[in-house]
Scaffold this active site. Structure first.
Site, PDB file in Angstrom:
ATOM      1  N   LYS A 185      94.239 -26.120 -68.544  1.00 37.63           N
ATOM      2  CA  LYS A 185      94.649 -26.547 -69.876  1.00 37.63           C
ATOM      3  C   LYS A 185      94.340 -28.024 -70.100  1.00 37.63           C
ATOM      4  O   LYS A 185      93.891 -28.425 -71.180  1.00 37.63           O
ATOM      5  CB  LYS A 185      96.149 -26.289 -70.062  1.00 37.63           C
ATOM      6  CG  LYS A 185      96.537 -24.818 -70.107  1.00 37.63           C
ATOM      7  CD  LYS A 185      95.907 -24.105 -71.295  1.00 37.63           C
ATOM      8  CE  LYS A 185      96.424 -22.693 -71.459  1.00 37.63           C
ATOM      9  NZ  LYS A 185      95.741 -21.955 -72.557  1.00 37.63           N
ATOM     10  N   ILE A 217     101.575 -22.935 -60.524  1.00 37.77           N
ATOM     11  CA  ILE A 217     100.910 -22.933 -61.831  1.00 37.77           C
ATOM     12  C   ILE A 217      99.995 -24.143 -62.037  1.00 37.77           C
ATOM     13  O   ILE A 217      99.487 -24.350 -63.143  1.00 37.77           O
ATOM     14  CB  ILE A 217     101.931 -22.846 -62.982  1.00 37.77           C
ATOM     15  CG1 ILE A 217     102.811 -24.098 -63.038  1.00 37.77           C
ATOM     16  CG2 ILE A 217     102.758 -21.586 -62.885  1.00 37.77           C
ATOM     17  CD1 ILE A 217     103.619 -24.209 -64.328  1.00 37.77           C
ATOM     18  N   PRO A 244      96.878 -24.632 -61.043  1.00 41.58           N
ATOM     19  CA  PRO A 244      95.540 -24.272 -61.536  1.00 41.58           C
ATOM     20  C   PRO A 244      95.534 -24.025 -63.041  1.00 41.58           C
ATOM     21  O   PRO A 244      94.593 -24.423 -63.745  1.00 41.58           O
ATOM     22  CB  PRO A 244      95.213 -22.994 -60.756  1.00 41.58           C
ATOM     23  CG  PRO A 244      95.999 -23.116 -59.491  1.00 41.58           C
ATOM     24  CD  PRO A 244      97.284 -23.769 -59.906  1.00 41.58           C
ATOM     25  N   TYR A 245      96.577 -23.388 -63.552  1.00 40.24           N
ATOM     26  CA  TYR A 245      96.702 -23.130 -64.993  1.00 40.24           C
ATOM     27  C   TYR A 245      96.835 -24.437 -65.763  1.00 40.24           C
ATOM     28  O   TYR A 245      96.159 -24.637 -66.787  1.00 40.24           O
ATOM     29  CB  TYR A 245      97.923 -22.235 -65.221  1.00 40.24           C
ATOM     30  CG  TYR A 245      98.340 -22.069 -66.649  1.00 40.24           C
ATOM     31  CD1 TYR A 245      97.663 -21.193 -67.492  1.00 40.24           C
ATOM     32  CD2 TYR A 245      99.444 -22.759 -67.156  1.00 40.24           C
ATOM     33  CE1 TYR A 245      98.067 -21.026 -68.815  1.00 40.24           C
ATOM     34  CE2 TYR A 245      99.851 -22.595 -68.468  1.00 40.24           C
ATOM     35  CZ  TYR A 245      99.166 -21.730 -69.290  1.00 40.24           C
ATOM     36  OH  TYR A 245      99.569 -21.572 -70.595  1.00 40.24           O
ATOM     37  N   LEU A 246      97.679 -25.343 -65.280  1.00 37.70           N
ATOM     38  CA  LEU A 246      97.883 -26.616 -65.973  1.00 37.70           C
ATOM     39  C   LEU A 246      96.626 -27.481 -65.925  1.00 37.70           C
ATOM     40  O   LEU A 246      96.305 -28.177 -66.902  1.00 37.70           O
ATOM     41  CB  LEU A 246      99.066 -27.362 -65.362  1.00 37.70           C
ATOM     42  CG  LEU A 246     100.440 -26.694 -65.517  1.00 37.70           C
ATOM     43  CD1 LEU A 246     101.507 -27.515 -64.812  1.00 37.70           C
ATOM     44  CD2 LEU A 246     100.787 -26.507 -66.988  1.00 37.70           C
TER      45      LEU A 246
END
Length: 211
Positions: free
Chosen positions: A130, A123, A125-127
């Site tokens: 954000k 995760i 890339p997601y963090l």
């Protein structure tokens, strides 16, 4: 009447927030990719705008006092969609908000966005998305509230909160419905200061949590 733009209004948290705000008498502009996903919500104060966040959606911001960005690419998509929605669309939303003199921008981020490299590799890339979106908003000059929820659950709302990260990772959770209730409170009770808050289910009432 103050008008609030909800970006991602047909998502799991966004739809709950849309209904809560309408129940509370708020004037809502719901920005969605597919308006049929809101076909079960009817209210004279609801204005639905259909647009793709990868295109131009600046027209949705006109005459809006508040913006809540709760859109997300979803857990089933790849890093490309994460970059386009969670990062780029969020950054562009802040830019559109500034162009339209929006008074308050509320961004739903994520626990772990403060230190993406320490999160699980799957995760990151997601963090990172954000994290960059948060930083862009903080540098924008807008009045902002950033909310970083813990792990989201579909449990019934508990109505109790904390902004202190629990010691046990398994306790660092919050229901989607409680996130929506927190966002409604933030819209209706804006802090005078810019805020960045982690959010979990805990033991405090909402007014105590965001006093």
């Amino acid at each position: 009447m103050k008008k609030t733009l909800i970006i991602g209004a047909s998502g799991q948290i966004g739809k709950k927030l849309t209904q809560l705000m309408l129940n509370d008498g708020n004037d809502v502009v719901a920005l969605v990719r597919d308006k049929s996903k809101l076909s079960d919500i009817t209210d004279k104060n609801l204005h639905v705008i259909e647009a793709d966040l990868t295109g131009n959606f600046g027209h949705a911001f006109k005459q809006c006092t508040n913006v809540v960005f709760v859109a997300g690419s979803g857990g089933e998509t790849g890093a490309d969609k994460t970059i386009l929605i969670d990062l780029w669309a969020a950054c562009r939303s802040a830019d559109y908000a500034k162009e339209n003199a929006v008074k308050h921008f509320i961004l739903v981020s994520s626990i772990g966005a403060d230190a993406p490299s320490t999160g699980p590799e799957s995760i990151q890339p997601y963090l990172i998305a954000k994290h960059v979106a948060d930083e862009h908003l903080m540098r924008s000059g807008l009045h902002y509230s950033i909310v970083r929820p813990g792990t989201l659950t579909n449990d019934d709302a508990k109505g109790k909160f904390t902004t202190e990260r629990p010691a046990q990772k398994g306790d660092a959770t919050v229901t989607r419905e409680d996130v929506a209730k927190a966002l409604l409170f933030i819209v209706n009770n804006p802090s005078k200061e810019n805020t960045l808050t982690e959010l979990f289910n805990g033991s405090k009432n909402i007014s105590e949590t965001f006093k």
